[in-house]
Design a protein around this motif. Structure first.
Motif, PDB file in Angstrom:
ATOM      1  N   MET A  17      41.203  28.906  39.998  1.00  0.00           N
ATOM      2  CA  MET A  17      40.179  29.847  39.623  1.00  0.00           C
ATOM      3  C   MET A  17      40.511  31.190  40.286  1.00  0.00           C
ATOM      4  O   MET A  17      40.791  31.259  41.470  1.00  0.00           O
ATOM      5  N   ILE A  18      40.484  32.241  39.507  1.00  0.00           N
ATOM      6  CA  ILE A  18      40.718  33.594  40.011  1.00  0.00           C
ATOM      7  C   ILE A  18      39.565  34.472  39.548  1.00  0.00           C
ATOM      8  O   ILE A  18      39.188  34.450  38.376  1.00  0.00           O
ATOM      9  N   ARG A  19      39.000  35.222  40.469  1.00  0.00           N
ATOM     10  CA  ARG A  19      37.933  36.183  40.164  1.00  0.00           C
ATOM     11  C   ARG A  19      38.484  37.568  40.443  1.00  0.00           C
ATOM     12  O   ARG A  19      39.208  37.767  41.422  1.00  0.00           O
ATOM     13  N   LYS A  20      38.127  38.549  39.603  1.00  0.00           N
ATOM     14  CA  LYS A  20      38.701  39.885  39.741  1.00  0.00           C
ATOM     15  C   LYS A  20      37.632  40.962  39.808  1.00  0.00           C
ATOM     16  O   LYS A  20      36.565  40.834  39.207  1.00  0.00           O
ATOM     17  N   ALA A  21      37.972  42.004  40.544  1.00  0.00           N
ATOM     18  CA  ALA A  21      37.163  43.221  40.596  1.00  0.00           C
ATOM     19  C   ALA A  21      38.133  44.393  40.687  1.00  0.00           C
ATOM     20  O   ALA A  21      39.259  44.238  41.173  1.00  0.00           O
ATOM     21  N   THR A  22      37.691  45.542  40.236  1.00  0.00           N
ATOM     22  CA  THR A  22      38.525  46.743  40.253  1.00  0.00           C
ATOM     23  C   THR A  22      37.791  47.865  40.961  1.00  0.00           C
ATOM     24  O   THR A  22      36.600  48.090  40.719  1.00  0.00           O
ATOM     25  N   ALA A  23      38.501  48.543  41.856  1.00  0.00           N
ATOM     26  CA  ALA A  23      37.974  49.727  42.520  1.00  0.00           C
ATOM     27  C   ALA A  23      38.716  50.944  41.978  1.00  0.00           C
ATOM     28  O   ALA A  23      39.939  50.934  41.865  1.00  0.00           O
ATOM     29  N   HIS A  24      37.976  51.977  41.649  1.00  0.00           N
ATOM     30  CA  HIS A  24      38.547  53.243  41.186  1.00  0.00           C
ATOM     31  C   HIS A  24      38.028  54.333  42.114  1.00  0.00           C
ATOM     32  O   HIS A  24      36.816  54.426  42.334  1.00  0.00           O
ATOM     33  N   TRP A  25      38.927  55.136  42.672  1.00  0.00           N
ATOM     34  CA  TRP A  25      38.558  56.163  43.651  1.00  0.00           C
ATOM     35  C   TRP A  25      39.063  57.520  43.191  1.00  0.00           C
ATOM     36  O   TRP A  25      40.149  57.634  42.644  1.00  0.00           O
ATOM     37  N   ARG A  26      38.257  58.555  43.460  1.00  0.00           N
ATOM     38  CA  ARG A  26      38.623  59.934  43.146  1.00  0.00           C
ATOM     39  C   ARG A  26      38.414  60.790  44.379  1.00  0.00           C
ATOM     40  O   ARG A  26      37.317  60.803  44.928  1.00  0.00           O
ATOM     41  N   GLY A  27      39.442  61.494  44.845  1.00  0.00           N
ATOM     42  CA  GLY A  27      39.290  62.426  45.952  1.00  0.00           C
ATOM     43  C   GLY A  27      39.652  61.841  47.299  1.00  0.00           C
ATOM     44  O   GLY A  27      40.244  60.778  47.407  1.00  0.00           O
ATOM     45  N   THR A  28      39.249  62.557  48.342  1.00  0.00           N
ATOM     46  CA  THR A  28      39.562  62.168  49.713  1.00  0.00           C
ATOM     47  C   THR A  28      38.621  61.075  50.195  1.00  0.00           C
ATOM     48  O   THR A  28      37.619  60.766  49.539  1.00  0.00           O
TER      49      THR A  28
END
Length: 141
Positions: free
Chosen positions: A1-12
């Motif tokens: 079983m694999i669970r996924k999440a994504t983080a997206h960052w903009r800037g400092t």
């Protein structure tokens, strides 16, 4: 079983912001930033998400422990308080996850409650990967 999440960052780091999305859609571009992590701006942060995950994991593990022992819980409520502190080696680190459980389980005595809650705390998959002190305070109603 694999669970996924994504983080997206903009800037400092301090002035930037980002969002978190999970494959399930429970989080969908949920905002996070320096201010949501270290101040009181609306949004989430990694420690809050870890706290929710640890509380959920432990509570479900306890429900299974109780079921296997022949008990049918009326209610289980767990709060996890995750502590983020400055690390003397630099940066920050999670130093503690304090679980506070209130349980209403008909027919369960205190000794069996202590045993099963302890088993759940040690057996919960998140407890096994958290590299911090884990405490458990419990109340049986």
């Amino acid at each position: 079983m694999i669970r996924k999440a994504t983080a997206h960052w903009r800037g400092t780091g301090r002035d930037g912001d980002g969002d978190l999305t999970t494959d399930s859609g429970v989080l969908s571009q949920t905002p996070y930033s320096f201010k949501t992590r270290f101040e009181d701006t609306p949004g989430t942060n990694p420690e809050e998400l870890l706290a929710a995950a640890h509380a959920g994991c432990f509570t479900m593990a306890l429900a299974f422990q109780l079921q296997q022992a022949g008990f049918d819980p009326e209610s289980l409520e767990t709060q996890a308080a995750v502590s983020l502190e400055a690390d003397p080696a630099g940066g920050f680190k999670i130093t503690r996850s304090a679980l506070t459980l209130t349980a209403k389980v008909p027919g369960l005595d205190e000794a069996k409650f202590d045993e099963l809650a302890g088993n759940a705390e040690k057996g919960c998959p998140l407890s096994k990967v958290i590299n911090a002190e884990i405490t458990l305070t419990k109340t049986l109603l």
